[in-house]
Design a protein around this motif. Structure first.
Motif, short mmCIF file in Angstrom:
data_model
loop_
_atom_site.label_atom_id
_atom_site.label_comp_id
_atom_site.label_asym_id
_atom_site.label_seq_id
_atom_site.Cartn_x
_atom_site.Cartn_y
_atom_site.Cartn_z
N PRO A 47 0.84 -1.19 0.00
CA PRO A 47 0.00 0.00 0.00
C PRO A 47 0.88 1.25 0.00
CG PRO A 47 0.06 -0.90 2.20
CD PRO A 47 0.84 -1.84 1.32
N VAL A 48 0.43 2.26 -0.72
CA VAL A 48 1.25 3.45 -0.90
C VAL A 48 0.34 4.70 -0.82
CG1 VAL A 48 1.03 3.32 -3.42
CG2 VAL A 48 2.98 4.47 -2.42
N THR A 49 0.89 5.79 -0.30
CA THR A 49 0.11 7.04 -0.18
C THR A 49 0.28 7.88 -1.45
OG1 THR A 49 1.91 8.34 0.75
CG2 THR A 49 0.54 7.09 2.31
N ALA A 50 -0.58 8.87 -1.60
CA ALA A 50 -0.48 9.77 -2.75
C ALA A 50 0.84 10.55 -2.70
CB ALA A 50 -1.67 10.73 -2.76
N ALA A 51 1.26 10.94 -1.51
CA ALA A 51 2.53 11.68 -1.38
C ALA A 51 3.72 10.81 -1.81
CB ALA A 51 2.71 12.17 0.05
N GLU A 52 3.68 9.54 -1.49
CA GLU A 52 4.76 8.63 -1.90
C GLU A 52 4.77 8.45 -3.42
OE1 GLU A 52 4.90 6.00 2.23
OE2 GLU A 52 3.53 5.41 0.62
N VAL A 104 7.87 9.66 -6.09
CA VAL A 104 8.49 8.82 -7.13
C VAL A 104 8.41 9.50 -8.49
CG1 VAL A 104 8.32 6.63 -8.38
CG2 VAL A 104 8.09 6.66 -5.89
N ARG A 105 7.25 10.07 -8.80
CA ARG A 105 7.03 10.67 -10.13
C ARG A 105 7.58 12.08 -10.23
NH1 ARG A 105 1.63 11.23 -11.95
NH2 ARG A 105 2.52 11.20 -14.04
N GLY A 106 7.62 12.79 -9.13
CA GLY A 106 8.09 14.17 -9.16
C GLY A 106 7.02 15.16 -9.60
N VAL A 107 5.79 14.72 -9.69
CA VAL A 107 4.66 15.59 -10.06
C VAL A 107 3.44 15.18 -9.26
CG1 VAL A 107 5.46 16.02 -12.42
CG2 VAL A 107 3.94 14.10 -11.97
N ASP A 108 2.43 16.05 -9.25
CA ASP A 108 1.17 15.75 -8.57
C ASP A 108 0.44 14.63 -9.31
OD1 ASP A 108 -1.04 16.12 -6.78
OD2 ASP A 108 -2.05 17.20 -8.40
N SER A 109 -0.02 13.65 -8.59
CA SER A 109 -0.68 12.49 -9.21
C SER A 109 -2.15 12.39 -8.87
CB SER A 109 0.03 11.20 -8.75
OG SER A 109 1.38 11.23 -9.09
N SER A 110 -2.73 13.44 -8.31
CA SER A 110 -4.12 13.33 -7.86
C SER A 110 -5.09 13.06 -9.01
CB SER A 110 -4.57 14.54 -7.05
OG SER A 110 -3.96 15.70 -7.46
N TYR A 111 -4.89 13.68 -10.18
CA TYR A 111 -5.79 13.41 -11.30
C TYR A 111 -5.70 11.93 -11.72
CZ TYR A 111 -7.67 13.24 -16.01
OH TYR A 111 -8.39 12.88 -17.13
#
Length: 184
Positions: free
Chosen positions: A99-104, A108-115
């Motif tokens: 399990p992983v959080t949105a911040a994690e 990793v990606r270096g950008v916002d992943s909420s979308y």
């Protein structure tokens, strides 16, 4: 009562993979009898049918064999559902690190992943699996049965190994820190 025929009938009408325990409960017989029936059905379909018994997402499902995919596509004309590169990145991060959080994921990606997370939740490829025991108790994300089904995996152990994309000059066991790597 033929357990084999009952198992076959249940697999025919099921719209998702079915676990042997669920088949046994529906037929009211021991699980080992269902497993024997599954073996016989799988062997029979393997040799003399356009169908096959597939172990997928922790259960069993009757599917068409891959060699008939083009014929079926011409007939059914299914809607193609491609995932964008950003969705695939987020999906891969969650699949391998759950399990992983949105911040994690963002780290990793270096950008916002909420979308991307919202899209993958809407497509039922990801789900919320709890909260991390950390300040703010952020949500934890994991993959779903739909994810396993979409990628024809029985479980997460079947994911291919992750290849590390490191420069050839990096020696074994000595990873450069972020600053020195950026300067080279």
């Amino acid at each position: 009562m033929s357990v084999l025929r009952h198992v076959e009938a249940l697999l025919f009408v099921a719209d998702s993979p079915v676990r042997p325990e669920d088949l046994a409960r529906a037929i009211e017989c021991p699980v080992f009898e269902v497993e024997e029936a599954l073996d016989k059905i799988g062997a029979r379909l393997h040799h003399d049918s356009a169908l096959e018994l597939v172990r997928i997402a922790g259960g069993f499902q009757i599917c068409t064999k891959a060699e008939y995919a083009m014929t079926l596509a011409r007939f059914a004309k299914p809607q193609k559902q491609k995932l964008s590169r950003s969705l695939m990145e987020v999906l891969a991060i969650v699949a391998y690190q759950q399990p992983v959080t949105a911040a994690e994921i963002d780290a990793v990606r270096g950008v916002d992943s909420s979308y991307a997370l919202r899209q993958l939740l809407d497509k039922r490829l990801l789900t919320e699996v709890g909260r991390k025991k950390a300040p703010g108790r952020p949500l934890l994300f994991g993959t779903t049965q739909q994810f396993l089904h979409a990628f024809r995996l029985d479980d997460l152990s079947q994911l291919p190994p992750v290849e590390r994309a490191l420069p050839q000059t990096v020696g074994e066991g000595s990873l450069p820190d972020q600053a020195s790597f950026a300067l080279e």
